[in-house]
Design an enzyme around this catalytic site. Structure first.
Site, PDB file in Angstrom:
ATOM      1  N   LYS A  48      96.777  40.260  20.158  1.00 15.17           N
ATOM      2  CA  LYS A  48      97.929  40.778  20.662  1.00 15.17           C
ATOM      3  C   LYS A  48      99.036  40.782  19.427  1.00 15.17           C
ATOM      4  O   LYS A  48      99.498  41.436  19.173  1.00 15.17           O
ATOM      5  CB  LYS A  48      98.422  40.012  21.880  1.00 15.17           C
ATOM      6  N   ARG A 118     103.710  34.515  25.526  1.00 17.24           N
ATOM      7  CA  ARG A 118     102.510  35.262  25.954  1.00 17.24           C
ATOM      8  C   ARG A 118     101.176  34.655  25.136  1.00 17.24           C
ATOM      9  O   ARG A 118     101.435  34.410  23.958  1.00 17.24           O
ATOM     10  CB  ARG A 118     102.576  36.926  25.589  1.00 17.24           C
ATOM     11  N   GLY A 127      94.133  38.951  31.402  1.00 19.07           N
ATOM     12  CA  GLY A 127      94.605  38.075  32.531  1.00 19.07           C
ATOM     13  C   GLY A 127      94.203  36.708  32.741  1.00 19.07           C
ATOM     14  O   GLY A 127      94.005  35.979  33.588  1.00 19.07           O
ATOM     15  N   MET A 129      94.866  34.097  30.632  1.00 19.06           N
ATOM     16  CA  MET A 129      95.836  33.024  30.255  1.00 19.06           C
ATOM     17  C   MET A 129      97.048  33.481  30.829  1.00 19.06           C
ATOM     18  O   MET A 129      97.196  34.776  31.033  1.00 19.06           O
ATOM     19  CB  MET A 129      95.593  32.655  28.896  1.00 19.06           C
ATOM     20  N   ARG A 368      95.611  47.720  21.964  1.00 15.32           N
ATOM     21  CA  ARG A 368      94.338  46.901  21.431  1.00 15.32           C
ATOM     22  C   ARG A 368      93.412  48.195  21.697  1.00 15.32           C
ATOM     23  O   ARG A 368      93.431  48.947  22.218  1.00 15.32           O
ATOM     24  CB  ARG A 368      94.121  45.900  22.346  1.00 15.32           C
ATOM     25  N   HIS A 490      92.934  44.955  37.138  1.00 12.80           N
ATOM     26  CA  HIS A 490      91.981  43.671  36.815  1.00 12.80           C
ATOM     27  C   HIS A 490      90.675  44.254  37.147  1.00 12.80           C
ATOM     28  O   HIS A 490      89.504  44.311  36.278  1.00 12.80           O
ATOM     29  CB  HIS A 490      92.401  42.407  37.264  1.00 12.80           C
ATOM     30  N   SER A 816      51.783  40.591  13.996  1.00 12.86           N
ATOM     31  CA  SER A 816      52.601  40.732  14.557  1.00 12.86           C
ATOM     32  C   SER A 816      53.112  39.482  15.404  1.00 12.86           C
ATOM     33  O   SER A 816      52.433  38.754  15.854  1.00 12.86           O
ATOM     34  CB  SER A 816      52.111  41.552  15.800  1.00 12.86           C
ATOM     35  N   CYS A 884      56.192  41.753  18.436  1.00 10.17           N
ATOM     36  CA  CYS A 884      56.097  42.120  19.759  1.00 10.17           C
ATOM     37  C   CYS A 884      56.451  41.305  20.969  1.00 10.17           C
ATOM     38  O   CYS A 884      56.417  41.794  22.059  1.00 10.17           O
ATOM     39  CB  CYS A 884      54.527  42.671  19.634  1.00 10.17           C
ATOM     40  N   TYR A 904      58.392  46.691  11.543  1.00 16.06           N
ATOM     41  CA  TYR A 904      58.742  47.352  12.828  1.00 16.06           C
ATOM     42  C   TYR A 904      58.919  46.296  13.834  1.00 16.06           C
ATOM     43  O   TYR A 904      58.725  45.025  13.619  1.00 16.06           O
ATOM     44  CB  TYR A 904      57.844  48.084  13.249  1.00 16.06           C
TER      45      TYR A 904
HETATM   46  P1  ADP Z   1      97.837  39.795  29.433  1.00 19.84           P
HETATM   47  O1  ADP Z   1      97.611  39.339  28.116  1.00 19.84           O
HETATM   48  O2  ADP Z   1      97.607  39.243  30.576  1.00 19.84           O
HETATM   49  O3  ADP Z   1      98.028  41.191  29.448  1.00 19.84           O
HETATM   50  P2  ADP Z   1     100.880  39.757  28.395  1.00 19.84           P
HETATM   51  O4  ADP Z   1     101.045  38.985  27.688  1.00 19.84           O
HETATM   52  O5  ADP Z   1     100.546  41.230  27.957  1.00 19.84           O
HETATM   53  O6  ADP Z   1      99.433  39.405  29.297  1.00 19.84           O
HETATM   54  O7  ADP Z   1     102.060  39.998  29.559  1.00 19.84           O
HETATM   55  C1  ADP Z   1     101.920  40.339  30.892  1.00 19.84           C
HETATM   56  C2  ADP Z   1     102.727  41.515  31.395  1.00 19.84           C
HETATM   57  O8  ADP Z   1     104.012  40.937  30.974  1.00 19.84           O
HETATM   58  C3  ADP Z   1     102.511  42.794  30.938  1.00 19.84           C
HETATM   59  O9  ADP Z   1     102.471  43.836  31.788  1.00 19.84           O
HETATM   60  C4  ADP Z   1     103.631  42.717  29.498  1.00 19.84           C
HETATM   61  O10 ADP Z   1     103.569  44.151  29.199  1.00 19.84           O
HETATM   62  C5  ADP Z   1     104.662  42.026  30.158  1.00 19.84           C
HETATM   63  N1  ADP Z   1     105.401  41.514  29.054  1.00 19.84           N
HETATM   64  C6  ADP Z   1     105.242  40.749  28.227  1.00 19.84           C
HETATM   65  N2  ADP Z   1     106.085  40.411  27.424  1.00 19.84           N
HETATM   66  C7  ADP Z   1     107.255  41.417  27.780  1.00 19.84           C
HETATM   67  C8  ADP Z   1     108.532  41.341  27.205  1.00 19.84           C
HETATM   68  N3  ADP Z   1     108.794  40.797  26.106  1.00 19.84           N
HETATM   69  N4  ADP Z   1     109.109  42.273  27.906  1.00 19.84           N
HETATM   70  C9  ADP Z   1     108.876  42.908  28.700  1.00 19.84           C
HETATM   71  N5  ADP Z   1     107.741  42.991  29.394  1.00 19.84           N
HETATM   72  C10 ADP Z   1     106.774  42.076  28.917  1.00 19.84           C
HETATM   73 MG    MG Z   2      98.635  42.555  28.446  1.00 20.54          MG
END
Ligand code: ADP
Ligand code: MG
Ligand code: MG
Length: 926
Positions: A48, A118, A127, A129, A368, A490, A816, A884, A904
């Site tokens: 991220k 984050r 999701g 963490m 990503r 999810h 083999s 094999c 092979y």
């Molecule tokens: P995950 O890794 O579980 O996707 P994120 O860190 O991306 O978690 O964040 C969870 C949600 O919060 C996401 O929808 C993300 O877009 C939103 N979010 C995170 N940081 C911000 C921010 N600075 N402003 C607005 N929304 C945010």
């Molecule tokens: Mg995210």
């Protein structure tokens, strides 16, 4: 502006850390068109953080922020959950930079900067963490937010969400059991009830302000701590929670399932907040630059207006398709289309993005590389080569060989499906999130799915929505069906990644967890837990009862030959990828196949020969087991020869069939290998039956079985030991092979027989058998007056064979590696008895990183292989080398074989495609 900071601590970083540590950089800023980090710094910044930096560099609108590196996570766990001394000042400096960019101040009562905290590991863990939003709010700064936005309700709603998230994630106020309800949600529901409203959105600013106070009181009462009003304290609490979440149960399970090493750690991203919930001109969404399900080149995503990020992914409200945004806000839609182009051209791959619109202004919050189905991966790779975005080499490296299996997945039999529709069994239709056809019994809880699957049942996990807690159940299920959520929920994301058949957002289902049933059609139909349903992940259809499946497009074209390639787009992608793979691989790919039909399939999948034909399976066929038993019960050589004479034509016919199918491709035949008692019944009734059939006394059969009994059959009278003590068996088998070869040669079809002597540990074992085989070959060639080349070699499958590979290599034409037995004998582990300890060995204790019977133990068994290769080659430059064991179809083991210089690999026919691709990748990553 920093001067107006409410509570700027003046404490200097401690001087106790080493000089090296002090000089080290732990914090990387991004935003305002620049960034310290880059996309290729994922190890340090997490996925991220690295991609936020990259997007900032590309000039995309990324809210400013900074990333605390994974090094800090490593330090944190290595030093009793403390931070490097210099971290505080680096964070403060980075925060000051964000403040400057935005003209707001963290903790400032009049103009507060709010941030999100984050997590972000090297590999994405959707999701897994926890993220905290709106951090920096307290009773004073909320006034500033009201002043900034002139929206009191919004400000208190943000504050309410923040206290709730902080209470849950940092202060651990969450349900303690499966049955307990979330205390915050209870308070929220209570408030709505007291106000006589049903929706969160109906609560007023005053209601929400009261809720904030009530939430704080709840924290005080339940946790005995005060909610921290100091933003600085909030920030460090959140940072600690993110690092701490690296080792929560969900994250650990996810890492295990996805082979993510614990050492990697997570980074922490602190980013200024933008708000998608500031009114109808605000919103949030997620998108893929192409369809992750089919790979089609269309912008694919979902959004919700007046909502915050989490709302789309959580699957609580079903979002709108991205195309709809073009109608609602053409300007933003156009801007997103441009972002899509920019990202694809830059990353040369399909990207998965998160965005938020704050009062008509677009912000990018994440990108990503997009997860995709195997079919989509194939389509995207082939398309992007055509678009000249990537080369065929890159295309090959992008496809996970293991997942090619998905292209071979069964689909529902179309007629059976039409019948099911005709008889009213179509229950509902959801979104086609993960392709394939799955039938199974319903489980409404992840735990139930695990239990049922452990019993051997096929299970479909059915939920309103899934959450990270459910992943073990999802892994156990054949398919996943959810009532809510979109294509990026999810369930869809994780299901796709696991390669599960997945249907989501099936709104017609009314699931009642309490009674264990779901109602469809407004209650006209009810399906209960444990009953069978079928889901079609290609179309999103859900059926009552089981529906028979039929082979995939690829199998229909390649194996069954019931479908024209021109009518099979999926097959054409497969064929293109295989064509590229064949251009780059060095390793040959053969199949383990015992019967003509299997060999035919293998050739259709691209096998260049048969690397292991097990002859014992030939003894079990129609009319064969009887003479085999006669042979085993024989009391003299003559009697044995008479029985073998009956087997000879039967085996010869099998070999003829195989030689014809292979049409000149090499065929490695292993001489008889299993202990003889495997061919006789062990129970009295069975023994009486065959005694009667054969016209011999029951006692004779019984005594023979007793004689053949072994305490440790794996290390007993088997392999070449049989042929050495009963040379007439080897003689018969050799004769069957060579007479078949001669017959097929006379039909004008070339042959390439390779006779393999199993379980050789001593060179004398090999020479005794090899001389016999060569003598028979010469006899047959002379008798039949034909000419063909043949080889005699051995399977290296006991350590002594590898250790003396020079001696054996001087006399053998090929080795083999029989890595199934070589693993058993090297590790001293019986595969059949290993279940009890090997599972915890691998999954809990990580003694072996993977099951050594699935993926080659490279340091142990691999060392023996390398030694045998070196010794064998030194003794005999022309020695042919292959593998094999089951490992011949495992990508990591294939890479090892490539490096070790084998010529092979041989694997089961349905893994040939995987092996071809893995072999190409092995060369490409060299
Ligand atoms: P995950 O890794 O579980 O996707 P994120 O860190 O991306 O978690 O964040 C969870 C949600 O919060 C996401 O929808 C993300 O877009 C939103 N979010 C995170 N940081 C911000 C921010 N600075 N402003 C607005 N929304 C945010
Ligand atoms: Mg995210
Ligand atoms: Mg063996």
């Amino acid at each position: 502006m920093a001067k107006t900071r409410k509570k700027a601590s003046t404490k200097r970083p401690t001087r106790t850390s080493s000089a090296a540590a002090k000089a080290r950089r732990y914090v990387y800023s991004f935003g305002g068109g620049t960034a310290d980090g880059r996309a290729d710094m994922k190890n340090l910044l997490g996925g991220k953080g690295a991609n936020l930096a990259e997007m900032a560099r590309l000039g995309l609108p990324v809210p400013a922020g900074f990333t605390i590196s994974t090094d800090v996570c490593t330090y944190y766990y290595g030093h009793g959950r403390t931070y490097p001394g210099i971290l505080k000042s680096q964070v403060r400096a980075a925060l000051a930079k964000v403040e400057k960019t935005l003209g707001k101040t963290f903790g400032d009562a009049a103009n507060p900067l709010l941030v999100s905290v984050r997590s972000g590991a090297r590999a994405s863990m959707p999701g897994m963490m926890d993220t905290i939003l709106n951090l920096g709010l307290n009773d004073e700064t909320v006034q500033g937010l009201i002043a900034q936005t002139r929206n009191e309700r919004f400000a208190y709603d943000s504050y309410r969400r923040f206290v709730q998230m902080y209470g849950d994630v940092v202060l651990d106020l969450k349900p303690q059991s499966k049955t307990e309800e979330d205390p915050f949600e209870v308070a929220l529901a209570e408030k709505k009830r007291a106000r006589g409203v049903t929706q969160d959105t109906d609560l007023t600013a005053d209601d929400l302000r009261e809720l904030v106070a009530e939430f704080k009181a709840l924290i005080k009462m339940r946790k005995g701590v005060l909610f921290p009003e100091d933003p600085e304290e909030q920030l460090w609490g959140a940072i600690g929670a993110v690092f701490g979440s690296w080792n929560n149960a969900r994250a650990i399970t996810y890492r295990k399932l996805n082979d993510i090493p614990e050492e990697w750690g997570t980074a922490v991203n602190v980013q200024s907040m933008v708000f998608g919930n500031m009114g109808p001109d605000s919103g949030t969404g997620v998108a893929f630059t192409r369809d992750p399900s089919t790979g089609e080149n269309v912008f694919y995503g979902e959004f919700l207006m007046n909502a915050q990020g989490e709302d789309v992914v959580a699957g609580i409200r079903t979002p709108l398709p991205i195309a709809e945004l073009a109608h609602q806000n053409a300007k933003i839609h156009a801007q997103l289309m441009k972002v899509r182009r920019t990202l694809e051209r830059h990353y040369r791959d399909v990207m998965d993005i998160e965005f938020t619109i704050e009062q008509g202004v677009l912000y990018m919050l994440q990108c990503r590389v997009g997860k995709r189905t195997a079919g989509a991966a194939a389509k995207i790779a082939v398309d992007m080569v055509a678009e000249r975005l990537i080369t065929p080499k890159t295309a090959l490296l992008r496809i996970d060989p293991e997942r090619l299996n998905e292209l071979l997945r069964p689909v529902f039999d179309p007629k059976a499906k039409t019948d099911a529709i005709g008889t009213g069994r179509l229950l509902a239709k959801g979104l086609n999130a993960g392709p394939g056809a799955a039938t199974g019994n319903i489980a409404f809880h992840a735990e139930d799915a695990e239990v049922m699957a452990a019993r051997g049942e096929r299970v479909i996990l059915v939920r309103n929505e899934t959450s990270p807690e459910d992943i073990r159940g999802m892994a156990a299920a054949e398919g996943i069906l959810t009532a809510r959520g979109g294509m990026t929920s999810h369930a869809a994301l994780v299901g796709r990644q696991m390669g599960k058949v997945c249907v989501v957002g099936c709104g017609a289902l009314l699931i009642d967890y309490a009674t264990g049933e779901m109602r469809i059609d407004g209650g006209h139909r009810t399906v209960r837990a444990g009953e069978a349903i079928s889901i079609d992940g290609f179309t999103g259809e859900v059926f009552a009862g089981a529906i028979p499946t039929r082979p995939s497009e690829v199998v229909q074209v390649v194996v069954d030959k019931t479908l024209e390639p021109s009518k099979a787009p999926l097959y054409r992608l497969y064929a293109q990828i295989m064509k590229w793979a064949d251009q780059y691989r060095r390793l040959g790919v053969r199949a383990n196949a015992d019967l003509p039909e299997q060999c035919e399939h293998a050739v259709a999948f691209g096998a260049e020969g048969v690397g292991l034909c097990r002859t014992e399976h030939m003894f079990f066929g129609e009319g064969k087991i009887e003479p085999m038993r006669e042979m085993i019960l024989a009391e003299s050589v003559e009697e044995r020869r008479r029985a073998l004479a009956k087997l000879l034509p039967l085996q010869r016919a099998d070999f003829e069939g195989i030689f014809r199918v292979l049409a000149g491709r090499p065929l490695t035949v292993r001489l008889i290998d299993p202990p003889l008692h495997e061919f006789l019944p062990h129970d009295e009734q069975g023994q009486r039956e065959i005694a009667a059939d054969m016209g011999v006394p029951y006692e004779r059969v019984h005594t023979r079985v007793e004689q053949l009994h072994e305490f440790n059959p794996m290390l007993g009278f088997r392999g070449c030991r049989l042929g050495i003590l009963y040379p007439e068996i080897t003689e018969m088998q050799a004769r069957a092979i060579f007479e078949a070869a001669a017959a097929v040669t006379r039909q004008g079809i070339p042959v390439e027989p390779e006779v393999m002597i199993p379980l050789v540990g001593h060179v004398k074992e090999f020479t005794l058998q090899a001389e016999l085989v060569r003598r028979v070959a010469d006899d047959v060639l002379r008798e039949t007056n034909t000419k063909f080349r043949y080889l005699v070699g051995t399977m290296i499958e006991v350590p002594r064979g590898a250790l003396t590979a020079d001696e054996i290599g001087r006399r053998a034409d090929f080795f083999s590696f029989g890595t199934n037995d070589l693993t058993q004998t090297t590790l001293g582990v019986s595969r059949d008895d290993a279940g009890r300890f090997l599972t915890p060995y691998v999954e809990d204790l990580e003694i072996y990183p993977k099951d050594p019977f699935e993926s080659l133990d490279q340091n142990g068994v691999g060392a023996l292989i390398r030694m045998a290769v070196d010794k064998g080659r030194a003794a005999n430059a022309k020695l042919k080398l292959g593998i094999c064991g089951e490992h011949g179809g495992d990508p990591a083991s294939i890479r090892f074989c490539d490096t070790a210089g084998l010529s092979y690999v041989s694997c089961s026919p349905f893994r040939i495609a995987i092996a071809r691709l893995a072999a190409a990748q092995a060369q490409l990553v060299r």
